[in-house]
Design a protein around this motif. Structure first.
Motif, short mmCIF file in Angstrom:
data_model
loop_
_atom_site.label_atom_id
_atom_site.label_comp_id
_atom_site.label_asym_id
_atom_site.label_seq_id
_atom_site.Cartn_x
_atom_site.Cartn_y
_atom_site.Cartn_z
N ARG A 184 0.77 -1.31 0.09
CA ARG A 184 0.04 0.01 -0.07
C ARG A 184 0.75 1.33 -0.12
N VAL A 185 1.86 1.35 0.58
CA VAL A 185 2.84 2.49 1.04
C VAL A 185 3.38 2.65 -0.67
N ARG A 186 3.94 1.48 -1.20
CA ARG A 186 4.55 1.75 -2.44
C ARG A 186 3.67 2.09 -3.52
N ALA A 187 2.42 1.81 -3.45
CA ALA A 187 1.41 2.37 -4.38
C ALA A 187 1.04 3.71 -4.19
N ALA A 188 1.10 3.94 -2.75
CA ALA A 188 0.96 5.46 -2.58
C ALA A 188 1.84 6.47 -3.08
N VAL A 189 3.09 5.88 -2.89
CA VAL A 189 4.41 6.91 -3.34
C VAL A 189 4.25 7.36 -4.90
N GLN A 190 3.85 6.20 -5.71
CA GLN A 190 3.45 6.57 -6.94
C GLN A 190 2.35 7.74 -7.12
N LEU A 191 1.66 7.82 -6.22
CA LEU A 191 0.81 8.90 -6.32
C LEU A 191 1.06 10.25 -5.95
N LEU A 192 1.96 10.49 -5.23
CA LEU A 192 2.57 11.62 -4.48
C LEU A 192 3.04 12.61 -5.47
N CYS A 193 2.75 13.94 -5.49
CA CYS A 193 3.47 14.75 -6.05
C CYS A 193 4.86 15.40 -5.32
N PRO A 194 5.66 15.84 -6.04
CA PRO A 194 6.90 16.59 -5.04
C PRO A 194 6.38 17.29 -4.05
N GLY A 195 7.05 17.21 -2.75
CA GLY A 195 6.55 18.08 -1.70
C GLY A 195 5.29 17.79 -0.85
N ALA A 196 5.00 16.26 -1.30
CA ALA A 196 3.55 16.11 -0.65
C ALA A 196 3.68 15.27 0.71
N PHE A 197 2.46 15.06 1.32
CA PHE A 197 2.67 14.55 2.66
C PHE A 197 2.22 12.92 2.60
N PHE A 198 2.72 12.06 3.54
CA PHE A 198 2.07 10.71 3.58
C PHE A 198 2.06 10.65 4.80
N VAL A 199 0.72 10.24 5.40
CA VAL A 199 0.39 10.18 6.74
C VAL A 199 -0.07 8.72 6.81
N ALA A 200 0.45 8.07 8.00
CA ALA A 200 -0.16 6.73 8.23
C ALA A 200 -0.52 6.78 9.90
N HIS A 201 -1.77 6.11 10.13
CA HIS A 201 -2.30 6.27 11.48
C HIS A 201 -1.95 5.07 12.06
N LEU A 202 -1.35 4.74 13.19
CA LEU A 202 -1.09 3.64 13.89
C LEU A 202 -0.71 3.88 15.36
N ASN A 203 -0.86 2.38 16.09
CA ASN A 203 -0.46 2.66 17.34
C ASN A 203 0.86 2.04 17.78
N VAL A 204 1.28 2.08 18.68
CA VAL A 204 2.73 1.82 19.06
C VAL A 204 3.07 0.27 18.82
N VAL A 205 1.91 -0.61 18.35
CA VAL A 205 2.19 -2.16 18.42
C VAL A 205 3.18 -2.44 16.92
N GLU A 206 3.01 -1.62 16.01
CA GLU A 206 3.46 -1.88 14.83
C GLU A 206 4.38 -0.84 14.36
N GLN A 207 4.37 0.40 15.02
CA GLN A 207 4.94 1.88 14.54
C GLN A 207 6.39 1.73 14.20
N SER A 208 7.18 1.06 14.95
CA SER A 208 8.66 0.99 14.65
C SER A 208 8.87 0.35 13.51
N TYR A 209 8.29 -0.53 13.25
CA TYR A 209 8.16 -1.47 12.03
C TYR A 209 7.97 -0.54 10.92
N LEU A 210 6.85 0.03 11.12
CA LEU A 210 6.79 1.30 9.85
C LEU A 210 7.69 2.03 9.81
N LYS A 211 8.11 2.70 10.91
CA LYS A 211 9.37 3.70 10.62
C LYS A 211 10.32 3.15 9.60
#
Length: 108
Positions: free
Chosen positions: A61-88
């Protein structure tokens, strides 16, 4: 200026892939709210997945989202601490470590 806002509600991977046809490189903000993988069961869904499966699904999902982003865009993922460090770590790999401007963590 015409309203160019678009809110997509649905399964993230399918929606992101569908948007690639018309919106590649044009999105200024992508917000995703994946399952937190807490190991709990809720009325609407079971929030439990093997860690590797969860991370692979999120990577798609993140790799698909990256293709959509324009230069200077924001990517936000809402998570709790269970998987947060792995997402980082995943985001560092995809967005190139040290190139992201900010990483915010909010708590209620």
């Amino acid at each position: 200026m015409p309203d160019t806002s678009l809110l997509v509600h649905g399964e993230a991977h399918e929606a992101l892939r569908a948007l690639l046809v018309t919106h590649a490189g044009r999105i200024r903000l992508c917000y995703i709210d994946p399952p937190f993988n807490t190991g709990q069961d809720f009325d609407a869904y079971a929030d439990r997945a093997d860690h590797g499966v969860w991370l692979s699904c999120l990577e798609e999902r993140v790799r698909a989202a990256v293709q959509l982003l324009c230069p200077g865009a924001f990517f936000v993922a809402h998570l709790n601490v269970v998987e947060q460090s792995y997402l980082k770590v995943l985001l560092d790999e995809i967005f190139v470590r040290g190139k992201a401007r900010e990483r915010g963590i909010g708590r209620r």
